[in-house]
Design an enzyme around this catalytic site. Structure first.
Site, PDB file in Angstrom:
ATOM      1  CB  THR A   1       0.255  -5.255  14.177  1.00 35.45           C
ATOM      2  OG1 THR A   1      -0.120  -3.941  13.810  1.00 35.45           O
ATOM      3  CG2 THR A   1       0.577  -5.305  15.653  1.00 35.45           C
TER       4      THR A   1
ATOM      5  CE  LYS B   1       1.079  -5.156   9.420  1.00 34.76           C
ATOM      6  NZ  LYS B   1      -0.098  -4.827   8.614  1.00 34.76           N
TER       7      LYS B   1
ATOM      8  CB  ALA C   1       1.317   1.818  -7.446  1.00 38.76           C
TER       9      ALA C   1
ATOM     10  N   GLY D   1     -13.871  -0.390   3.662  1.00 48.11           N
ATOM     11  CA  GLY D   1     -12.626  -1.088   3.973  1.00 48.11           C
ATOM     12  C   GLY D   1     -12.721  -1.994   5.194  1.00 48.11           C
TER      13      GLY D   1
HETATM   14  N1  LIG Z   1      -8.590  -2.381   5.553  1.00 50.89           N
HETATM   15  C1  LIG Z   1      -7.494  -3.128   5.635  1.00 50.89           C
HETATM   16  O1  LIG Z   1      -7.535  -4.298   6.088  1.00 50.89           O
HETATM   17  C2  LIG Z   1      -6.174  -2.578   5.133  1.00 50.89           C
HETATM   18  C3  LIG Z   1      -5.080  -3.432   4.953  1.00 50.89           C
HETATM   19  C4  LIG Z   1      -3.878  -2.914   4.476  1.00 50.89           C
HETATM   20  C5  LIG Z   1      -3.769  -1.557   4.195  1.00 50.89           C
HETATM   21  N2  LIG Z   1      -4.847  -0.744   4.398  1.00 50.89           N
HETATM   22  C6  LIG Z   1      -4.753   0.709   4.120  1.00 50.89           C
HETATM   23  O2  LIG Z   1      -4.347   0.863   2.782  1.00 50.89           O
HETATM   24  C7  LIG Z   1      -3.717   2.136   2.645  1.00 50.89           C
HETATM   25  C8  LIG Z   1      -2.494   1.984   1.741  1.00 50.89           C
HETATM   26  O3  LIG Z   1      -1.554   1.178   2.415  1.00 50.89           O
HETATM   27  P1  LIG Z   1      -0.195   0.754   1.711  1.00 50.89           P
HETATM   28  O4  LIG Z   1       0.490  -0.172   2.634  1.00 50.89           O
HETATM   29  O5  LIG Z   1      -0.442   0.338   0.313  1.00 50.89           O
HETATM   30  O6  LIG Z   1       0.599   2.172   1.696  1.00 50.89           O
HETATM   31  P2  LIG Z   1       1.812   2.562   0.750  1.00 50.89           P
HETATM   32  O7  LIG Z   1       2.575   1.356   0.333  1.00 50.89           O
HETATM   33  O8  LIG Z   1       2.515   3.659   1.473  1.00 50.89           O
HETATM   34  O9  LIG Z   1       1.100   3.160  -0.571  1.00 50.89           O
HETATM   35  C9  LIG Z   1       0.383   4.372  -0.477  1.00 50.89           C
HETATM   36  C10 LIG Z   1      -0.374   4.631  -1.776  1.00 50.89           C
HETATM   37  O10 LIG Z   1      -1.185   5.791  -1.605  1.00 50.89           O
HETATM   38  C11 LIG Z   1      -0.790   6.791  -2.571  1.00 50.89           C
HETATM   39  N3  LIG Z   1      -0.846   8.111  -1.965  1.00 50.89           N
HETATM   40  C12 LIG Z   1      -0.390   8.464  -0.733  1.00 50.89           C
HETATM   41  N4  LIG Z   1      -0.585   9.771  -0.523  1.00 50.89           N
HETATM   42  C13 LIG Z   1      -1.157  10.274  -1.657  1.00 50.89           C
HETATM   43  C14 LIG Z   1      -1.600  11.558  -2.055  1.00 50.89           C
HETATM   44  N5  LIG Z   1      -1.481  12.606  -1.245  1.00 50.89           N
HETATM   45  N6  LIG Z   1      -2.155  11.694  -3.287  1.00 50.89           N
HETATM   46  C15 LIG Z   1      -2.282  10.638  -4.118  1.00 50.89           C
HETATM   47  N7  LIG Z   1      -1.878   9.379  -3.789  1.00 50.89           N
HETATM   48  C16 LIG Z   1      -1.308   9.203  -2.578  1.00 50.89           C
HETATM   49  C17 LIG Z   1       0.623   6.428  -2.961  1.00 50.89           C
HETATM   50  O11 LIG Z   1       0.914   6.997  -4.219  1.00 50.89           O
HETATM   51  P3  LIG Z   1       2.441   7.237  -4.699  1.00 50.89           P
HETATM   52  O12 LIG Z   1       2.919   5.871  -5.206  1.00 50.89           O
HETATM   53  O13 LIG Z   1       2.350   8.244  -5.741  1.00 50.89           O
HETATM   54  O14 LIG Z   1       3.214   7.674  -3.478  1.00 50.89           O
HETATM   55  C18 LIG Z   1       0.530   4.898  -2.988  1.00 50.89           C
HETATM   56  O15 LIG Z   1      -0.112   4.454  -4.157  1.00 50.89           O
HETATM   57  C19 LIG Z   1      -3.363   2.594   4.075  1.00 50.89           C
HETATM   58  O16 LIG Z   1      -4.218   3.655   4.425  1.00 50.89           O
HETATM   59  C20 LIG Z   1      -3.654   1.391   4.928  1.00 50.89           C
HETATM   60  O17 LIG Z   1      -4.132   1.754   6.222  1.00 50.89           O
HETATM   61  C21 LIG Z   1      -6.046  -1.222   4.852  1.00 50.89           C
END
Ligand SMILES: NC(=O)c1ccc[n+]([C@@H]2O[C@H](COP(=O)([O-])OP(=O)(O)OC[C@H]3O[C@@H](n4cnc5c(N)ncnc54)[C@H](OP(=O)(O)O)[C@@H]3O)[C@@H](O)[C@H]2O)c1
Length: 269
Positions: free
Chosen positions: A70, A74, A136, A247
């Site tokens: 964690t 990572k 993305a 989720g």
């Molecule tokens: N349930 C589970 O087991 C699990 C596992 C992994 C992750 N997650 C969750 O998944 C989420 C995404 O994680 P990640 O690692 O992919 O994060 P990340 O790599 O930072 O990607 C964030 C994504 O959200 C978009 N975004 C952020 N703020 C935004 C806004 N204000 N308006 C529109 N789009 C926005 C970003 O768009 P842009 O590209 O335009 O910045 C990007 O597509 C997190 O909340 C994380 O906690 C859950």
């Protein structure tokens, strides 16, 4: 179910800093017990500046089958693993390390596979179904690869920054050797599996990741956000008669897969 720790018991760690919030030990230990696997999972507090030292120590312990990772380790783990699977490489993050039969530490990322396992557990089908993926980032990349492997008919990727959606689609299509994904801004099609893989929904003040007016019965609206369990987007989807999927299932799906993966590794050694 009682968990008995013996001299023969193998160890799984979860490394992080802080570590007190880690939920994996309490979730995975009953699964190991139910499987009859003589493995226990314990939290290991590993500060960022001690990662390399602790890593060498973990590697030197033959009865350690692997560990979950964690924050904040990572990404740093990518360079410490002897080998990294395709998903972890594409996502840029390792969330599980397994000691392989030859003793090497291999890094994996189970986010996408866990998401699909969660769908399967809820009897939501992917094979042959059009998918509409919002986001993305790392979670979206992992989910795109897993939906492709599960037989999605097509995957449309939308994102605030459309160029990142295009880059994700191009990368995964190149890995697949075919054009399954495309970036776009169109609304989801009739029976789509719609996935929010953005971070929108964590905070009360967040905007919705898509306009719920484009959701219709026959679609499934799935989330990566696990807290709150029912996000404002899922509430809006439910109000429109759309099936929803929290989720939380992604976490449950991952824990089951990780237990099976590490237990299989232990059996092979
Ligand atoms: N349930 C589970 O087991 C699990 C596992 C992994 C992750 N997650 C969750 O998944 C989420 C995404 O994680 P990640 O690692 O992919 O994060 P990340 O790599 O930072 O990607 C964030 C994504 O959200 C978009 N975004 C952020 N703020 C935004 C806004 N204000 N308006 C529109 N789009 C926005 C970003 O768009 P842009 O590209 O335009 O910045 C990007 O597509 C997190 O909340 C994380 O906690 C859950």
């Amino acid at each position: 179910m009682d968990i008995v720790i013996r001299g023969t018991t193998r160890l799984m760690g979860v490394i992080g800093d802080p570590i007190a919030q880690a939920r994996t030990p309490e979730a995975i230990n009953p699964i190991y017990a139910a499987m009859g696997a003589d493995i226990v999972c314990v939290p290991l507090h590993v500060p960022a500046d001690a990662l390399a030292t602790c890593w060498a120590g973990l590697k030197a312990m033959p009865n350690l089958v692997g560990f979950g990772i964690t924050l904040p380790h990572k990404t740093a783990a990518l360079d410490l693993c002897d080998e990294v699977d395709l998903v972890a490489r594409r996502v840029g993050a390792v969330n599980v390390v397994r000691r392989e039969a030859d003793g090497r530490f291999k890094g994996y990322n189970f986010d996408g596979a866990g998401f699909v396992r969660g769908l399967q557990a809820a009897e939501i089908h992917v094979a042959g179904r059009p998918c509409h993926l919002i986001g993305a980032g790392g979670a979206a990349m992992a989910i795109a690869l897993a939906l492709a492997e599960a037989g999605a008919a097509e995957i449309v990727v939308t994102n605030r920054t459309l160029s990142r959606a295009q880059a994700l689609a191009d990368r995964v299509n190149a890995d697949l050797g075919k054009t399954l994904l495309r970036a776009g801004t169109a609304a989801p099609v009739a029976d789509a599996l719609v996935v929010n893989a953005t971070s929108l929904g964590l905070r009360d003040t967040d905007a919705l990741p898509l306009d719920p007016a484009c959701l219709t019965p026959g679609m499934t609206m799935a989330e990566v956000i696990a807290q709150p369990e029912i996000t404002p987007l899922l509430t809006a989807a439910q109000a429109r008669g759309v099936a929803v999927h929290s989720g939380l299932h992604m976490i449950t799906g991952q824990v089951g897969l990780i237990a099976e993966h590490l237990a299989a590794g232990a059996r092979a050694r």
